[in-house]
Design an enzyme around this catalytic site. Structure first.
Site, PDB file in Angstrom:
ATOM      1  N   ARG B  46      -0.744  -7.105  -2.011  1.00 57.06           N
ATOM      2  CA  ARG B  46      -1.711  -7.831  -2.517  1.00 57.06           C
ATOM      3  C   ARG B  46      -0.679  -8.512  -3.869  1.00 57.06           C
ATOM      4  O   ARG B  46      -1.117  -9.763  -4.002  1.00 57.06           O
ATOM      5  CB  ARG B  46      -2.882  -7.075  -3.016  1.00 57.06           C
ATOM      6  N   CYS B  80      -9.547  -0.251  -4.094  1.00 59.04           N
ATOM      7  CA  CYS B  80      -8.289  -1.289  -4.533  1.00 59.04           C
ATOM      8  C   CYS B  80      -8.560  -2.424  -5.605  1.00 59.04           C
ATOM      9  O   CYS B  80      -9.598  -3.269  -4.970  1.00 59.04           O
ATOM     10  CB  CYS B  80      -7.800  -1.726  -3.271  1.00 59.04           C
ATOM     11  N   THR B  82      -6.745  -4.939  -7.077  1.00 59.14           N
ATOM     12  CA  THR B  82      -6.172  -6.088  -6.974  1.00 59.14           C
ATOM     13  C   THR B  82      -6.937  -6.730  -5.672  1.00 59.14           C
ATOM     14  O   THR B  82      -6.910  -7.890  -5.729  1.00 59.14           O
ATOM     15  CB  THR B  82      -4.527  -5.862  -6.471  1.00 59.14           C
ATOM     16  N   THR B 124      -2.236  -3.788 -11.620  1.00 58.97           N
ATOM     17  CA  THR B 124      -1.063  -4.224 -11.160  1.00 58.97           C
ATOM     18  C   THR B 124      -0.895  -5.623 -11.816  1.00 58.97           C
ATOM     19  O   THR B 124      -1.724  -6.415 -12.427  1.00 58.97           O
ATOM     20  CB  THR B 124      -1.355  -4.594  -9.668  1.00 58.97           C
ATOM     21  N   LYS B 164       2.365   5.809  -4.987  1.00 60.08           N
ATOM     22  CA  LYS B 164       2.375   5.220  -3.833  1.00 60.08           C
ATOM     23  C   LYS B 164       3.274   5.916  -2.845  1.00 60.08           C
ATOM     24  O   LYS B 164       3.219   6.020  -1.723  1.00 60.08           O
ATOM     25  CB  LYS B 164       2.520   3.512  -3.511  1.00 60.08           C
ATOM     26  N   CYS B 194      -6.487  -0.106 -11.666  1.00 60.89           N
ATOM     27  CA  CYS B 194      -5.781   0.095 -10.356  1.00 60.89           C
ATOM     28  C   CYS B 194      -6.052   1.456  -9.796  1.00 60.89           C
ATOM     29  O   CYS B 194      -5.933   2.491 -10.529  1.00 60.89           O
ATOM     30  CB  CYS B 194      -4.284  -0.449 -10.592  1.00 60.89           C
TER      31      CYS B 194
END
Lengths: 229, 229
Positions: B46, B80, B82, B124, B164, B194
């Site tokens: 994203r 999420c 973003t 982010t 991640k 985030c």
């Protein structure tokens, strides 16, 4: 895409998704395994159905399988041991391969250095009454010890119920005591053959003998499927 | 049935399912909220799409939404932050209500005793560049401080990448340092905007100021929806 028929219970399903992620070698989101989790905690109680003439869970299970088929999944993992009493009926109803949790547990036992011999098997009263583990493991050189009826009533069944009610910390002491009793009777390893049990066991200090966590075992089987697919 | 559009990243989605379960008052499986998690980690990045002309994630997001519609879900939660830059496009494409994570964060801030004033917002580079939090919160009496470009490059972006890649413990120090810097500049609370950030923050000692965990916030919003539905 992996299909996960879950909600039995929902905390074990969420933990399965966590282990599936953490056990996958990955550097970024796009390296992880695509999956659909069908988490339906309304599936009728499996142990009650098997032992007490409770409502048949099969129609609810088949609804979930239809949902996973429609989502485009290529295989199904079910992070609930007791429901594997309906394995043949589920597998006959879908073209998708269902990863059997007892096969996954056997692979995990071998990984733990216990490829045969005397092991302990903890589980719901339904799983033990159906002899799910004994049937599938005794032909492979395992001898299965199970908790006594008193241990089931005093330790295992209440411990599982605590996890399903979100009281995970309280589940540790009774579940660990039952595992220790099996080791004291000669089990070289103890299979945590109900996906609520590893959650309770992990809430306290580690046990001094190998334990086969069936959430991890099924996650490793699913990763193996995804790599081969 | 709640629909969860996840996989962005998959560990945050699994943690969302865990919190959804643990925050639901329940005594047995059947008291928990039925949910389908569509965990597709292959959705194009994203932040890269927003900042660097990377592949548009919208088609993959809409495939997930179609899957959740087909499964019979009644609302959608997306763990999420973003991806909420595509909120209007997703909401326009489905009749199902999508719970907005920034609204959930605002409710959580109020619950934490910070109903207005100067707050820190971590996220982010994509989320901060889109001013997702500023746009939705400044009209409600919040003033949003964000990390400097140097803090983003040295602390926040690497911390998110560690989570991640399953290196959750390593993510704690940089993410906590960034949160502390915002508090030192006058933030009364810091929004972990985030869903990877709360995982890293939780891997070390708690911070000495209120933090708004957007995984918990969205789980509470989803439980509120399920109770009302």
């Amino acid at each position: 895409m992996l299909g996960v028929l879950g909600g039995m219970g929902p905390l074990a399903s969420a933990e399965f998704m966590r282990r599936l992620t953490l056990l996958t070698p990955a550097e970024r989101d796009q390296d992880h395994i695509p999956a659909v989790l069908w988490s339906d905690p309304r599936v009728p109680d499996r142990t009650a159905a098997r032992l007490g003439g409770g409502e048949d869970p099969l129609p609810a299970l088949l609804r979930g399988i239809r949902g996973l088929e429609a989502a485009g999944c290529g295989a199904i993992a079910i992070p609930c041991n007791t429901v594997h009493g309906w394995f043949e009926a589920m597998q006959a109803a879908t073209p998708l391969p269902i990863l059997h949790i007892v096969d996954a547990a056997a692979a995990e036992l071998a990984r733990l250095g216990v490829p045969r011999g005397r092991i302990g098997v903890m589980g719901t009263a339904g799983t033990l009454a159906m002899r799910l583990y004994q049937q599938r493991l005794e032909g492979r050189g395992y001898e299965c010890l199970v908790p006594t009826e008193t241990e089931m009533a005093r330790l295992v069944t209440p411990g599982i119920a605590e996890v399903k009610a979100n009281r995970v910390a309280e589940a540790h002491a009774p579940l660990a005591e039952s595992a220790r009793a099996l080791a004291a009777r000669g089990a070289r390893a103890v299979v945590l053959g109900c996906t609520e049990i590893p959650l309770g066991i992990a809430a306290g200090p580690p046990l001094p003998f190998p334990v086969c966590d069936t959430i991890d075992a099924l996650a490793r089987a699913a990763i193996g499927w995804a790599r081969g697919a």
